[in-house]
Design an enzyme around this catalytic site. Structure first.
Site, short mmCIF file in Angstrom:
data_model
loop_
_atom_site.label_atom_id
_atom_site.label_comp_id
_atom_site.label_asym_id
_atom_site.label_seq_id
_atom_site.Cartn_x
_atom_site.Cartn_y
_atom_site.Cartn_z
N ALA A 236 0.88 -1.20 -0.24
CA ALA A 236 -0.01 0.02 0.05
C ALA A 236 0.93 1.10 0.10
O ALA A 236 2.23 0.99 0.27
CB ALA A 236 -1.07 0.10 1.27
N SER A 237 0.41 2.51 -0.29
CA SER A 237 1.08 3.56 -0.37
C SER A 237 0.28 4.80 -0.43
O SER A 237 -1.07 4.55 -0.65
CB SER A 237 2.23 3.59 -1.48
OG SER A 237 2.75 2.26 -1.61
N ASN A 238 1.09 6.02 -0.26
CA ASN A 238 0.24 7.27 -0.40
C ASN A 238 1.28 7.86 -1.43
O ASN A 238 2.51 7.92 -1.25
CB ASN A 238 0.21 8.14 0.85
CG ASN A 238 -0.66 7.51 1.95
OD1 ASN A 238 -1.72 7.07 1.46
ND2 ASN A 238 -0.15 7.33 3.14
N ASN A 500 -3.93 3.97 -3.20
CA ASN A 500 -4.26 2.34 -3.32
C ASN A 500 -6.02 2.35 -3.77
O ASN A 500 -6.34 1.36 -3.92
CB ASN A 500 -3.97 1.45 -2.46
CG ASN A 500 -2.60 1.70 -1.98
OD1 ASN A 500 -2.47 2.09 -0.62
ND2 ASN A 500 -1.59 1.56 -2.80
#
Length: 806
Positions: A236-238, A500
């Protein structure tokens, strides 16, 4: 003062060049020449200078790209050689030979044997050789050089000098390796968005008439069916890119905040790679990657987030009656391809015993069997086709690193379309921002859907007709994928963001609407979830219409640790809590009412909300939380408000259960987060802020028991305890989440300004000073200034210059 600093810098740089000499870096070659060619009279010699700065960051300079890659391989090996050695052992299908069939010895999990069988069944070594030979001469030179650097370090150090020296068989496998093994490791990386998540189900797949049930491997679990069927890699990530119309200095800004494991092979490694006049890339790659990953150069910055698009499809095969290994295609019989493989397995008495198994594949790809979901019967079976088979990521990554603006970055991606399972978020020095989910997605057209090819949505296709093969488009970079121009993307001077969620809300002011069948990318006009909403709320507050965000405001956002679910629900939940006498008597209501709706270290009461939210992770339960449902016309603000009408008993019961779990673990209900959430690195317990994504914590962190895919001392964070449970650990153990973080701005003065951080440090060796040095910075919410320019590197008080030659 400025003149003195300039003189000092010139002196240090001149001194370095005198020490380094012209042979590696100085005179004797034209800047801007062919970056791949070796130089002068030393065409067969590799040479690089590594400037090590604080926190173990290597700044590698080479006269050519092979020279710089040689230095990169050496620098990586110096801090993390054992991780790559472990992964090369994996793709050689030799884990069982040295460690036995189980990842956890004696557990019966069979994971080592499964891994060995998978890579042999998939013929990864054959594919690697073919892939290597298919590379351009320039790319082969770069790959050869990277491995030459890695091998040089291993030869110099010897197995005895490595932190994995005490592992079974290390003298045999923690040694210099071939470029073909390395290429197999790179092929495996491309499979993260394709067949690798399906490993247990490819290994398990066997025709019913040939193999009795008793001879099957253990039935694999299907505990995360939705992720399994999508083939999504855990991650996951921003990512944000803010353009010139929304920044105070009318320039471009970027936030990269990937959420990845803190242990194992998918950690990040930070470095700078410079070929004067050609490439000056700074950023981080996953361990052992020889190409740029997330990062920036003088003009463009980019990051990635795990996307919602799909990169393979399932094909249902109609089988010949009486023969489950022959399928019917356009009315004709096609025998499946058989591949018999053998792996050697270490036995308890120290001997080796062979295990032989036959695997089957169709022209689409390998057979797959998910028990009770996609079964191999006497009448039908399932195969997968992966869009990663023609991956061109090596060439694409270097082209991205050389881009001078968003247009050139897009051109690089469009030419190769090998972003795989990732979104791209980018900004350039002119203040133009870009979002795209533009990788290798199967081209399932409207015509195919109208022809009835989709059996259960466009990822499940009829394998009995050639009409259901992926459509070839001459504009696409690879066979059978959607061309770049038709993929969801947005170029703007305002902002783009992704956490995501699907492409739809890259910018709520200008939602993206697909004009072609979009089911293989994601959904539109649906709830994006609490963490994406937290990010979009941040952006609306600081960079919404009529607003401009400053650098100082921008760099303080990530570590403010706001929790979207808390802001929407906690006050109503605290009010309801007062209606339960037992909860009031426990002190839970007071603690919840006093919570500041953040997951900062000094925040108290938030763990009550966190435990409450665990009861609402499933979609139906989550939907029951809200009094105001999702409204596609207001996707950032909805759903909202705790649903207590007719739902009071369920909510209070979930709250009671959460409070009981905390009390059973011996944790105070008003304990500050810094006392109960931590990571364990060696003998150190380090307080960690942030929290889980389902709560809406933008700074996402949690514990992932499957994050470490190596056989190196696993789960060092567990500290010898049986699990990461609240009771065993006495709090929340962290080993996954915010990892390599970067903030980049392009001031009008010219060179980029950046702050960076790796939450766990540069080295996987527990004895290294760089094993946990940055974790203390992360604990304190402190960024590091990025040393990008020659002046910044030369001024570092811990600068060490190392020359490596071959």
């Amino acid at each position: 003062m400025k003149k003195t600093a300039s003189i000092l810098y010139s002196f240090v740089l001149l001194s370095w060049m005198v020490i380094a000499g012209a042979e590696c870096y100085g005179s004797g070659g034209k800047e801007g020449g062919d970056p791949w060619q070796h130089h002068g009279n030393h065409r067969d010699r590799l040479c690089a200078d590594i400037r090590w700065t604080s926190y173990g960051i290597p700044h590698i300079v080479g006269k050519t790209l092979p020279d710089a890659s040689f230095g990169s391989g050496y620098a990586f090996a110096k801090l993390n050689a054992c991780v790559l050695a472990d992964q090369l052992l994996m793709v050689r299908s030799e884990r069982s030979m040295y460690f036995g069939p189980d990842k956890v010895s004696g557990s019966g999990d069979g994971k080592n044997l499964m891994s060995d069988l998978f890579y042999k069944a998939m013929a990864v070594q054959d594919l690697a050789r073919a892939n290597y030979l298919r590379q351009s001469k320039e790319n082969r030179a770069m790959l050869d050089a990277y491995m030459a650097g890695y091998n040089k370090y291993l030869r110099e150090t010897g197995v005895a000098g490595l932190p994995c020296a005490d592992q079974p068989g290390a003298p045999d496998w923690a040694t210099p390796a071939s470029v073909y093994d390395f290429m197999a490791f790179l092929v495996d990386f491309t499979w993260l968005g394709g067949p690798k998540p399906l490993m247990p189900y490819i290994v398990y797949a066997q025709p019913p008439a040939e193999v009795a049930a008793s001879s099957r491997l253990n039935t694999p679990a299907t505990h995360d069916f939705q992720m399994l069927m999508a083939g999504a890699v855990a991650g996951a990530s921003n990512g944000w890119a803010i353009g010139r119309d929304r920044t105070a200095d009318k320039t471009g800004m970027l936030l990269g905040n990937p959420h990845y494991p803190w242990e194992g092979e998918r950690r990040f490694f930070e470095s700078q790679v410079t070929v004067p006049g050609t490439i000056n890339y700074y950023g981080a790659t996953l361990l052992g990657m020889p190409t740029p990953g997330i990062g920036f150069n003088e003009k463009v910055a980019w990051t990635h987030t795990v996307c919602t698009s799909k990169h393979f499809t399932y094909y249902r095969l109609a089988l010949k009656p009486g023969d489950p290994t022959t399928y019917i295609y356009d009315g004709e019989e096609r025998p499946m391809t058989r591949r018999q493989v053998t792996v050697d397995v270490l036995q308890p008495d120290g001997t080796l015993a062979p295990v032989t198994r036959t695997f089957y594949s169709s022209h689409f790809g390998p057979m797959v069997e998910i028990p009770g979901v996609l079964d191999w019967t006497t009448t039908s079976a399932w195969a997968i086709r992966s869009a990663t088979d023609e991956d061109q990521g090596i060439a694409m990554r270097w082209a991205m690193a050389k881009a001078r603006n968003i247009a050139e970055l897009k051109k690089a991606i469009a030419r190769y379309q090998s972003v795989n399972y990732l979104n791209t978020i980018a900004v350039d020095s002119a203040g133009k921002a870009f979002y795209g989910d533009t990788g290798n997605v199967p081209n399932v057209t409207r015509e195919m859907l109208d022809a009835g090819c989709a059996l259960n949505g466009p990822q499940y296709l009829d394998g009995s007709r050639s009409a259901c093969e992926w459509a070839d488009d001459p504009a696409a970079a690879q066979t059978g994928i959607v061309p770049f121009k038709d993929a969801p993307q947005l170029t703007t001077t305002t902002y783009v963001a992704n956490s995501n969620n699907s492409y739809w809300l890259a910018n709520p002011e200008t939602p993206i609407a697909m004009t072609i069948p979009n089911q293989l990318w994601g959904t539109e006009r649906t709830d994006v979830g609490l963490r994406p909403r937290m990010g979009l709320t941040f952006l609306a507050e600081v960079a919404g219409p009529g607003k401009r965000v400053s650098w100082n405001t921008f760099k303080n956002i990530l570590f403010n640790d706001r929790v979207m679910g808390g802001e929407l629900l906690a006050d109503d939940l605290a009010a309801l809590c007062w209606e339960d006498e037992a909860l009031v008597a426990s002190g839970a209501c007071d603690a919840l009412a006093d919570w500041d709706k953040t997951y900062r270290l000094d925040s108290t009461g938030g763990h009550i909300f966190r435990e409450f939210m665990t009861s609402f992770e499933k979609p139906a339960a989550y939907a029951s939380l809200w009094a105001v449902p999702f409204d596609p016309a207001d996707p950032v603000a909805t759903p909202n408000t705790l649903n207590v009408i007719g739902n009071e008993a369920n909510i209070l019961n979930a709250l009671r259960q959460g409070v009981k779990r905390i009390q059973d673990a011996g944790i105070d209900l008003d304990a500050p987060l810094g006392e109960i959430q931590f990571t364990r690195l060696g003998d150190d317990l380090i307080p960690i802020h942030g929290g889980p994504s389902p709560d809406g914590a933008f700074n996402m962190l949690y514990y992932n028991k499957d994050g470490n895919g190596t056989l190196l001392p696993p789960d060092i964070s567990l500290g010898g305890l049986p699990s990461a449970s609240l009771i065993d650990q006495g709090g929340y153990l962290i080993n996954y989440g915010s990892s390599y973080m970067q903030m980049v701005e392009y001031p009008k003065a010219g060179r980029p300004r950046a702050q960076v951080l790796i939450s766990y440090g540069q080295s996987t060796d527990p004895t290294s000073p760089h094993f946990s040095d940055q974790t203390y910075l992360f604990s304190q919410g402190r960024w590091r200034d990025c040393l990008f320019s020659e002046a910044q590197i030369a001024a570092d008080p811990n600068l060490i210059i190392e020359r490596v030659k071959e």
